[in-house]
Write a protein that holds these residues in place. Structure first.
Motif, PDB file in Angstrom:
ATOM      1  N   GLU A  69      73.506  29.720  65.383  1.00 15.01           N
ATOM      2  CA  GLU A  69      72.663  28.636  64.886  1.00 15.01           C
ATOM      3  C   GLU A  69      71.530  28.342  65.847  1.00 15.01           C
ATOM      4  OE1 GLU A  69      75.294  25.371  64.284  1.00 15.01           O
ATOM      5  OE2 GLU A  69      76.200  26.249  62.494  1.00 15.01           O
ATOM      6  N   GLU A  70      71.796  28.419  67.150  1.00 13.73           N
ATOM      7  CA  GLU A  70      70.778  28.137  68.159  1.00 13.73           C
ATOM      8  C   GLU A  70      69.820  29.298  68.334  1.00 13.73           C
ATOM      9  OE1 GLU A  70      72.786  26.999  71.726  1.00 13.73           O
ATOM     10  OE2 GLU A  70      73.887  25.413  70.727  1.00 13.73           O
ATOM     11  N   ASP A  71      70.235  30.504  67.990  1.00 13.32           N
ATOM     12  CA  ASP A  71      69.408  31.688  68.182  1.00 13.32           C
ATOM     13  C   ASP A  71      68.508  31.859  66.965  1.00 13.32           C
ATOM     14  OD1 ASP A  71      68.284  34.014  69.012  1.00 13.32           O
ATOM     15  OD2 ASP A  71      70.047  35.259  68.626  1.00 13.32           O
ATOM     16  N   ASP A  72      67.265  31.413  67.113  1.00 13.15           N
ATOM     17  CA  ASP A  72      66.333  31.513  65.997  1.00 13.15           C
ATOM     18  C   ASP A  72      65.411  32.721  66.123  1.00 13.15           C
ATOM     19  OD1 ASP A  72      64.879  30.623  68.119  1.00 13.15           O
ATOM     20  OD2 ASP A  72      63.967  28.931  67.094  1.00 13.15           O
ATOM     21  N   SER A  73      65.676  33.597  67.089  1.00 10.88           N
ATOM     22  CA  SER A  73      64.842  34.785  67.233  1.00 10.88           C
ATOM     23  C   SER A  73      65.222  35.808  66.171  1.00 10.88           C
ATOM     24  CB  SER A  73      65.016  35.391  68.630  1.00 10.88           C
ATOM     25  OG  SER A  73      66.343  35.803  68.821  1.00 10.88           O
ATOM     26  N   PRO A  74      64.234  36.553  65.668  1.00  7.65           N
ATOM     27  CA  PRO A  74      64.530  37.543  64.633  1.00  7.65           C
ATOM     28  C   PRO A  74      65.344  38.700  65.197  1.00  7.65           C
ATOM     29  CG  PRO A  74      62.223  37.601  65.253  1.00  7.65           C
ATOM     30  CD  PRO A  74      62.843  36.462  65.999  1.00  7.65           C
ATOM     31  N   ALA A  75      66.014  39.405  64.320  1.00  3.61           N
ATOM     32  CA  ALA A  75      66.827  40.556  64.724  1.00  3.61           C
ATOM     33  C   ALA A  75      65.920  41.689  65.195  1.00  3.61           C
ATOM     34  CB  ALA A  75      67.683  41.021  63.552  1.00  3.61           C
ATOM     35  N   VAL A  76      66.471  42.606  65.984  1.00  3.23           N
ATOM     36  CA  VAL A  76      65.720  43.749  66.474  1.00  3.23           C
ATOM     37  C   VAL A  76      65.177  44.538  65.289  1.00  3.23           C
ATOM     38  CG1 VAL A  76      65.900  45.904  67.765  1.00  3.23           C
ATOM     39  CG2 VAL A  76      67.105  43.868  68.560  1.00  3.23           C
ATOM     40  N   GLY A  77      63.921  44.936  65.389  1.00  2.89           N
ATOM     41  CA  GLY A  77      63.297  45.696  64.317  1.00  2.89           C
ATOM     42  C   GLY A  77      62.610  44.825  63.291  1.00  2.89           C
ATOM     43  N   LEU A  78      62.827  43.531  63.341  1.00  3.35           N
ATOM     44  CA  LEU A  78      62.217  42.620  62.384  1.00  3.35           C
ATOM     45  C   LEU A  78      61.141  41.757  63.013  1.00  3.35           C
ATOM     46  CD1 LEU A  78      65.425  41.433  60.504  1.00  3.35           C
ATOM     47  CD2 LEU A  78      63.841  43.229  59.837  1.00  3.35           C
ATOM     48  N   ILE A  79      60.791  42.052  64.254  1.00  2.00           N
ATOM     49  CA  ILE A  79      59.789  41.253  64.955  1.00  2.00           C
ATOM     50  C   ILE A  79      58.405  41.643  64.430  1.00  2.00           C
ATOM     51  CG2 ILE A  79      58.775  40.700  67.192  1.00  2.00           C
ATOM     52  CD1 ILE A  79      61.500  41.370  68.441  1.00  2.00           C
ATOM     53  N   PRO A  80      57.673  40.707  63.826  1.00  2.00           N
ATOM     54  CA  PRO A  80      56.388  41.035  63.241  1.00  2.00           C
ATOM     55  C   PRO A  80      55.290  41.295  64.267  1.00  2.00           C
ATOM     56  CG  PRO A  80      56.837  38.700  63.020  1.00  2.00           C
ATOM     57  CD  PRO A  80      58.065  39.339  63.604  1.00  2.00           C
ATOM     58  N   GLN A  81      55.414  40.732  65.452  1.00  7.24           N
ATOM     59  CA  GLN A  81      54.433  40.927  66.503  1.00  7.24           C
ATOM     60  C   GLN A  81      55.151  40.903  67.846  1.00  7.24           C
ATOM     61  OE1 GLN A  81      51.786  37.670  66.048  1.00  7.24           O
ATOM     62  NE2 GLN A  81      53.353  36.127  66.284  1.00  7.24           N
ATOM     63  N   PRO A  82      54.535  41.443  68.888  1.00  4.87           N
ATOM     64  CA  PRO A  82      55.201  41.435  70.195  1.00  4.87           C
ATOM     65  C   PRO A  82      55.508  40.014  70.645  1.00  4.87           C
ATOM     66  CG  PRO A  82      53.247  42.815  70.247  1.00  4.87           C
ATOM     67  CD  PRO A  82      53.253  42.109  68.926  1.00  4.87           C
ATOM     68  N   GLN A  83      56.726  39.828  71.144  1.00  2.43           N
ATOM     69  CA  GLN A  83      57.144  38.531  71.639  1.00  2.43           C
ATOM     70  C   GLN A  83      57.689  38.686  73.038  1.00  2.43           C
ATOM     71  OE1 GLN A  83      59.934  36.806  68.950  1.00  2.43           O
ATOM     72  NE2 GLN A  83      58.427  36.475  67.343  1.00  2.43           N
ATOM     73  N   ARG A  84      57.598  37.615  73.787  1.00  5.61           N
ATOM     74  CA  ARG A  84      58.120  37.626  75.148  1.00  5.61           C
ATOM     75  C   ARG A  84      59.639  37.555  75.098  1.00  5.61           C
ATOM     76  NH1 ARG A  84      55.965  33.513  79.717  1.00  5.61           N
ATOM     77  NH2 ARG A  84      57.163  34.372  81.429  1.00  5.61           N
ATOM     78  N   PRO A  85      60.335  38.471  75.790  1.00  3.46           N
ATOM     79  CA  PRO A  85      61.800  38.446  75.782  1.00  3.46           C
ATOM     80  C   PRO A  85      62.337  37.180  76.458  1.00  3.46           C
ATOM     81  CG  PRO A  85      60.960  40.461  76.799  1.00  3.46           C
ATOM     82  CD  PRO A  85      59.800  39.564  76.565  1.00  3.46           C
ATOM     83  N   THR A  86      63.507  36.743  76.023  1.00  2.00           N
ATOM     84  CA  THR A  86      64.147  35.582  76.635  1.00  2.00           C
ATOM     85  C   THR A  86      64.669  35.940  78.012  1.00  2.00           C
ATOM     86  OG1 THR A  86      66.294  36.129  75.734  1.00  2.00           O
ATOM     87  CG2 THR A  86      64.871  34.717  74.368  1.00  2.00           C
ATOM     88  N   LEU A  87      64.953  34.926  78.822  1.00  2.00           N
ATOM     89  CA  LEU A  87      65.518  35.174  80.153  1.00  2.00           C
ATOM     90  C   LEU A  87      66.828  35.944  80.064  1.00  2.00           C
ATOM     91  CD1 LEU A  87      65.046  31.965  82.335  1.00  2.00           C
ATOM     92  CD2 LEU A  87      64.312  34.276  82.843  1.00  2.00           C
ATOM     93  N   THR A  88      67.657  35.597  79.096  1.00  2.00           N
ATOM     94  CA  THR A  88      68.932  36.290  78.934  1.00  2.00           C
ATOM     95  C   THR A  88      68.697  37.767  78.632  1.00  2.00           C
ATOM     96  OG1 THR A  88      69.927  34.266  78.098  1.00  2.00           O
ATOM     97  CG2 THR A  88      71.100  36.313  77.658  1.00  2.00           C
ATOM     98  N   ALA A  89      67.780  38.064  77.730  1.00  2.00           N
ATOM     99  CA  ALA A  89      67.479  39.457  77.393  1.00  2.00           C
ATOM    100  C   ALA A  89      66.942  40.203  78.608  1.00  2.00           C
ATOM    101  CB  ALA A  89      66.480  39.523  76.244  1.00  2.00           C
TER     102      ALA A  89
END
Length: 97
Positions: A30-50
């Motif tokens: 529920e807290e993870d609102d980032s899209p799944a791998v391969g579904l990112i429409p544009q480059p995004q900055r990775p999270t600290l955890t990633a």
């Protein structure tokens, strides 16, 4: 009330643990609102955890001294309480390899 067998007790504990883990999983998704791998429409900055998982680190200069101190504490950097922000950055770079 009849005494429960060891198998029944273990079964109940298993169900409680399973329910707890499922609850944690639900809260994490529920807290993870980032899209799944391969579904990112544009480059995004990775999270600290990633970044930690793949072994890369964000620009330390952008992080607060408090964040750098917390990481130094987690990594066991000696003398961290007397270090400036730039000293913490250098010490973390050495520790990370």
């Amino acid at each position: 009330m009849p005494k429960k067998s060891l198998g029944d007790q273990v079964g109940e504990q298993y169900e409680k643990v399973k329910d707890g883990l499922q609850d944690v999983g639900r809260r994490l998704t529920e807290e993870d609102d980032s899209p799944a791998v391969g579904l990112i429409p544009q480059p995004q900055r990775p999270t600290l955890t990633a970044q930690r998982l793949v072994g890369t680190h964000p620009q330390d200069e952008e992080r607060s001294k408090q964040d750098l101190y917390a990481e130094a504490q987690r990594l066991g950097v000696k003398g961290r309480s007397k270090m400036t922000k730039s000293e913490l950055i250098r010490a973390l770079d050495k520790t990370r390899g």
